[in-house]
Enzyme design. Sequence first.
Site, PDB file in Angstrom:
ATOM      1  N   LYS A 139       0.815  -1.213   0.000  1.00 59.71           N
ATOM      2  CA  LYS A 139       0.000   0.000   0.000  1.00 59.71           C
ATOM      3  C   LYS A 139       0.852   1.269   0.000  1.00 59.71           C
ATOM      4  CE  LYS A 139      -4.300  -1.954   1.593  1.00 59.71           C
ATOM      5  NZ  LYS A 139      -3.890  -3.377   1.750  1.00 59.71           N
TER       6      LYS A 139
HETATM    7  C1  LIG Z   1      -4.492  -4.467   0.902  1.00 60.35           C
HETATM    8  C2  LIG Z   1      -3.705  -5.739   0.752  1.00 60.35           C
HETATM    9  C3  LIG Z   1      -4.056  -6.749  -0.194  1.00 60.35           C
HETATM   10  C4  LIG Z   1      -5.279  -6.617  -1.077  1.00 60.35           C
HETATM   11  O1  LIG Z   1      -5.085  -5.690  -2.105  1.00 60.35           O
HETATM   12  P1  LIG Z   1      -6.347  -5.110  -2.927  1.00 60.35           P
HETATM   13  O2  LIG Z   1      -5.779  -4.045  -3.792  1.00 60.35           O
HETATM   14  O3  LIG Z   1      -7.288  -4.581  -1.881  1.00 60.35           O
HETATM   15  O4  LIG Z   1      -6.931  -6.240  -3.695  1.00 60.35           O
HETATM   16  C5  LIG Z   1      -3.241  -7.865  -0.302  1.00 60.35           C
HETATM   17  N1  LIG Z   1      -2.161  -8.033   0.506  1.00 60.35           N
HETATM   18  C6  LIG Z   1      -1.794  -7.112   1.417  1.00 60.35           C
HETATM   19  C7  LIG Z   1      -0.612  -7.364   2.282  1.00 60.35           C
HETATM   20  C8  LIG Z   1      -2.534  -5.926   1.575  1.00 60.35           C
HETATM   21  O5  LIG Z   1      -2.169  -5.019   2.507  1.00 60.35           O
END
Ligand SMILES: *Cc1c(COP(=O)(O)O)cnc(C)c1O
Length: 493
Positions: free
Chosen positions: A112
């Site tokens: 993120k």
């Molecule tokens: C947020 C997250 C996801 C999911 O990603 P999306 O874009 O919401 O599909 C997968 N793995 C981790 C570690 C995350 O923080």
Amino acid sequence: MEYISTRDENRRLCAAQAIAAGLSPEGGLFLPEELPSFSPEEIQEMMDMDYQERAALVLSRFLPDFSREELAEYAGKAYASPKFPHSPAPVTSLKSGPHILELFHGPTCAFKDFALQMLPFLLTASLKKTGVQETVVILTATSGDTGKAALEGFADVEGTKIGVFYPDGGTSEMQRLQMVTQSGENVAVFAAAGNFDDAQNGVKKIFTDGTFAEELKQQGFLLSSANSINWGRLVPQVAYYFSAYCDLCKQDHLTFGEKLNVTVPTGNFGNILAAYLAKQCGLPLGKLICASNRNRVLTDFLSTGVYDRNREFYMTTSPSMDILISSNLERLLYLSGGQPLVQQCMEALQQQGKYEVEPEILAQLQETFACGCADDYETAQEIRWTYERDGYLCDPHTAVALHVYEQYTQQTGDSAPVLIASTASPFKFAGTVLEALGHEASPDPFQALEQLSHIAGQPVPEALVSLADRPVRFNQVITPANMKAAVTEWLSK
Ligand SMILES: *Cc1c(COP(=O)(O)O)cnc(C)c1O
């Protein structure tokens, strides 16, 4: 290039307006009316660029109201030291074949950061370009990862303040420490009594309180959210798929033009949608394999055409994918069937909690998307096998993707090269990883880090180790009813 809303094609905005607004007033999400297209020559030219330059180029094609120089400046700040001390998005190739795109080398050890390091630059510039004078106040409820990534992104960004609410006792100890030790003059972190939904509802109430918004405006503040449906959070993620493709060509793992499959551990459908956008723009990607944990709502949708959220919610060892409403799927529906399809599906979702797409639409989706899921047992097994087979330590989210990819190749015989999006550092989930490897994890999160480091012979990421020495700055616990008062008090300081 104009942006339109998935629920109202007549609403036309420029990129800066779309980012400043976040969500369209009628509830739709913004998308460019026409996607940019990259020629093979343009992609080949990216091979000689570093990550920051690649990101600036990709962003510039989506955001024409930002100059390439502006975007290069943002990328240079967002994706370099001290935020990303090493290469931001390296690709590691396993002996057994898959190529791992490591997206966890940022300040919070999860992918993120790619969106939330860039968003503050895009958002503050968009507000300026659209004539907003106020200080933006970002408020976010978090179940763990998003809150910390947003705090890191917005800390000490001029013209912004960021407040995060997490459920008291509802996050891991490591996640809590990441938040309550956050530095920055413009940040505030509150524990809210209750669960995540209570915190989320509390924030929603603040956002929909018109009188409060007016009061804040008079004090020079404007409320905004760092929600994952903002286009400014999605578009930075397109860049790392271009970057990975270029790196694999440079490393002679791919011949330019060869199809590359991609497997993405999926929750809100943001990351895999970024891969889809990259493919639609001309990047030679093959199948996009959507990997879920036990909350398999997307696996069911992509195999049957029925999206049904009326089901039990499970807490799993891959918590960032524990989700039953994948908001960004609405953008894929729009790209597949336009506004009428979105309208029909969203109305049904609202009324019955489920919807179904026609067989032709499903067949069209299945040409691009494959899917599968892994439960906690299969996830743990995959962590162990990958470590034993390849000497590679992966986190539970990445393990879900690896498991689903193996299932996919067994079922289809497709032997095209594959890129696995690795979304978190294994150290962020040290307890789960230790147990998967057959060790008893210490209940103390810092000792668990040391245990894993010792076993795997790898250093603990500095961003996690340093938490032990950082003072706790925030220890206020409030009730959801007091959230507004807490915000008022914080802003008056
Ligand atoms: C947020 C997250 C996801 C999911 O990603 P999306 O874009 O919401 O599909 C997968 N793995 C981790 C570690 C995350 O923080």
